[in-house]
Design a protein around this motif. Structure first.
Motif, PDB file in Angstrom:
ATOM      1  N   THR A   1       1.017  -0.942   0.107  1.00 14.68           N
ATOM      2  CA  THR A   1      -0.051   0.074   0.037  1.00 14.68           C
ATOM      3  C   THR A   1       0.705   1.644   0.038  1.00 14.68           C
ATOM      4  O   THR A   1       0.204   2.258  -0.917  1.00 14.68           O
ATOM      5  CB  THR A   1      -0.719  -0.418   1.100  1.00 14.68           C
ATOM      6  N   ASN A   2       2.588   1.421   0.588  1.00 18.42           N
ATOM      7  CA  ASN A   2       2.968   2.551   1.060  1.00 18.42           C
ATOM      8  C   ASN A   2       3.491   2.294  -0.538  1.00 18.42           C
ATOM      9  O   ASN A   2       3.498   4.182  -0.477  1.00 18.42           O
ATOM     10  CB  ASN A   2       3.942   1.913   1.649  1.00 18.42           C
TER      11      ASN A   2
ATOM     12  N   GLN B   1       3.040   6.298  -2.646  1.00 22.37           N
ATOM     13  CA  GLN B   1       4.568   6.851  -3.613  1.00 22.37           C
ATOM     14  C   GLN B   1       4.511   6.945  -4.595  1.00 22.37           C
ATOM     15  O   GLN B   1       4.734   7.822  -5.485  1.00 22.37           O
ATOM     16  CB  GLN B   1       5.778   5.952  -2.985  1.00 22.37           C
ATOM     17  N   THR B   2       3.901   5.701  -5.096  1.00 25.68           N
ATOM     18  CA  THR B   2       4.084   5.629  -6.793  1.00 25.68           C
ATOM     19  C   THR B   2       3.449   6.338  -7.670  1.00 25.68           C
ATOM     20  O   THR B   2       3.668   7.141  -8.603  1.00 25.68           O
ATOM     21  CB  THR B   2       3.671   4.189  -7.474  1.00 25.68           C
ATOM     22  N   THR B   3       2.430   6.538  -6.691  1.00 30.57           N
ATOM     23  CA  THR B   3       0.980   7.322  -7.245  1.00 30.57           C
ATOM     24  C   THR B   3       1.072   9.057  -6.737  1.00 30.57           C
ATOM     25  O   THR B   3       0.279   9.977  -7.038  1.00 30.57           O
ATOM     26  CB  THR B   3      -0.662   6.219  -7.517  1.00 30.57           C
TER      27      THR B   3
ATOM     28  N   GLU C   1       8.819  10.350 -11.266  1.00 33.33           N
ATOM     29  CA  GLU C   1       9.190   9.636 -11.060  1.00 33.33           C
ATOM     30  C   GLU C   1       9.462   8.114 -11.143  1.00 33.33           C
ATOM     31  O   GLU C   1      10.520   7.842 -11.182  1.00 33.33           O
ATOM     32  CB  GLU C   1      10.403  10.505 -10.256  1.00 33.33           C
ATOM     33  N   LEU C   2       7.978   7.638 -10.693  1.00 32.99           N
ATOM     34  CA  LEU C   2       7.715   6.195 -10.355  1.00 32.99           C
ATOM     35  C   LEU C   2       6.688   5.519 -11.185  1.00 32.99           C
ATOM     36  O   LEU C   2       5.970   5.953 -11.018  1.00 32.99           O
ATOM     37  CB  LEU C   2       8.097   5.713  -8.964  1.00 32.99           C
ATOM     38  N   TYR C   3       7.121   4.413 -11.705  1.00 29.90           N
ATOM     39  CA  TYR C   3       6.076   3.382 -12.158  1.00 29.90           C
ATOM     40  C   TYR C   3       6.059   2.281 -11.811  1.00 29.90           C
ATOM     41  O   TYR C   3       7.457   1.933 -10.952  1.00 29.90           O
ATOM     42  CB  TYR C   3       6.191   3.598 -14.047  1.00 29.90           C
ATOM     43  N   MET C   4       4.633   1.456 -10.881  1.00 26.95           N
ATOM     44  CA  MET C   4       4.448   0.691 -10.456  1.00 26.95           C
ATOM     45  C   MET C   4       3.954  -0.569 -11.890  1.00 26.95           C
ATOM     46  O   MET C   4       3.521  -0.512 -12.259  1.00 26.95           O
ATOM     47  CB  MET C   4       3.610   0.210  -9.524  1.00 26.95           C
ATOM     48  N   ILE C   5       4.643  -1.936 -11.305  1.00 28.35           N
ATOM     49  CA  ILE C   5       4.415  -3.079 -12.664  1.00 28.35           C
ATOM     50  C   ILE C   5       3.651  -4.459 -11.497  1.00 28.35           C
ATOM     51  O   ILE C   5       4.123  -4.407 -11.047  1.00 28.35           O
ATOM     52  CB  ILE C   5       5.034  -3.434 -13.897  1.00 28.35           C
ATOM     53  N   LEU C   6       2.519  -4.592 -12.067  1.00 30.36           N
ATOM     54  CA  LEU C   6       1.566  -5.502 -11.286  1.00 30.36           C
ATOM     55  C   LEU C   6       2.312  -7.531 -11.614  1.00 30.36           C
ATOM     56  O   LEU C   6       1.835  -7.301 -12.781  1.00 30.36           O
ATOM     57  CB  LEU C   6       0.802  -4.580 -10.899  1.00 30.36           C
TER      58      LEU C   6
ATOM     59  N   ASP D   1      10.443   1.784 -10.927  1.00 24.52           N
ATOM     60  CA  ASP D   1      11.608   2.845 -11.475  1.00 24.52           C
ATOM     61  C   ASP D   1      10.908   3.575 -12.603  1.00 24.52           C
ATOM     62  O   ASP D   1      11.648   2.757 -13.599  1.00 24.52           O
ATOM     63  CB  ASP D   1      12.778   3.036 -10.925  1.00 24.52           C
TER      64      ASP D   1
END
Length: 212
Positions: A38-39, A43-45, A49-54, A122
């Motif tokens: 969740t953190n 942080q990503t949204t 500068e950050l991206y998240m791949i699930l 990242d």
């Protein structure tokens, strides 16, 4: 590649491949926690500068197939849901999933590894309204002068004429448009088109290849 096309790719192999091109931090759900996940979502949204791949099991979210990778683009705190930009758009359009459902889907065991799936974080992103033509041009020159950088463009499609001072676009929708050249100034103009979803301009991302 033939084996990947037949059987897919594990979360570990995906992260290993990605590390050859970008800085990436990978987490297995079994070695992480709901709180950490969740953190990371928050942080990503909260930054460009950050991206998240699930990496998750489609079965848990009532979709066909099983192991799947897709980026997460937004978090609706009020509804506690994540916006999934499904890469298989021919099969599923972009959609929202409850945070807990995504967590459960990441905790399903991957039969290939006997471990849970997970997430990968990242990149460096620029909105054209916060950038300049000079900076964009310098980034183009910098990217094409080294094997350690890649550039991803976010732009509005326009009909263009051929000419000099051009950029080679490796269109990811190859079924629709083959790789093609666009004038640098035209690319700058189309990146400055307002995105109706955000009321901001589009832009470009500098992806740095990880040095081993």
């Amino acid at each position: 590649m033939g084996n990947v096309q037949k059987k897919g790719i594990t979360s570990g192999s995906f992260a290993e491949l990605a590390r050859k091109h970008v800085d990436i931090e990978a987490f297995k759900a079994q070695h992480s926690s709901l709180e950490q996940f969740t953190n990371c979502v928050i942080q990503t949204t909260s930054t460009e500068e950050l991206y998240m791949i699930l990496s998750y099991s489609r079965k848990t979210v009532n979709q066909t197939g099983d192991g799947h990778f897709s980026p997460m683009a937004a978090y609706h705190k009020g509804r506690d849901m994540l916006l999934i930009l499904d890469v298989a758009r021919y099969k599923y359009p972009f959609h929202w999933l409850p945070r807990m459902t995504v967590w459960d889907a990441m905790n399903k065991i991957d039969k290939e590894t006997d471990e849970t799936r997970g997430k990968h974080v990242d990149i460096e992103a620029f909105k054209t309204q916060h950038s300049s033509l000079e900076q964009f041009t310098n980034c183009v020159i910098q990217t094409t002068s080294t094997e350690e950088l890649y550039m991803i463009l976010s732009y509005s499609r326009k009909t263009v004429n051929q000419g000099r001072d051009m950029l080679l676009i490796l269109d990811v929708a190859r079924y629709k448009y083959p790789f093609h050249w666009l004038p640098r100034m035209t690319v700058w103009d189309v990146m400055n088109e307002i995105d109706k979803e955000t009321d901001e301009t589009r832009g470009f991302m500098m992806v740095r290849k990880k040095i081993s």
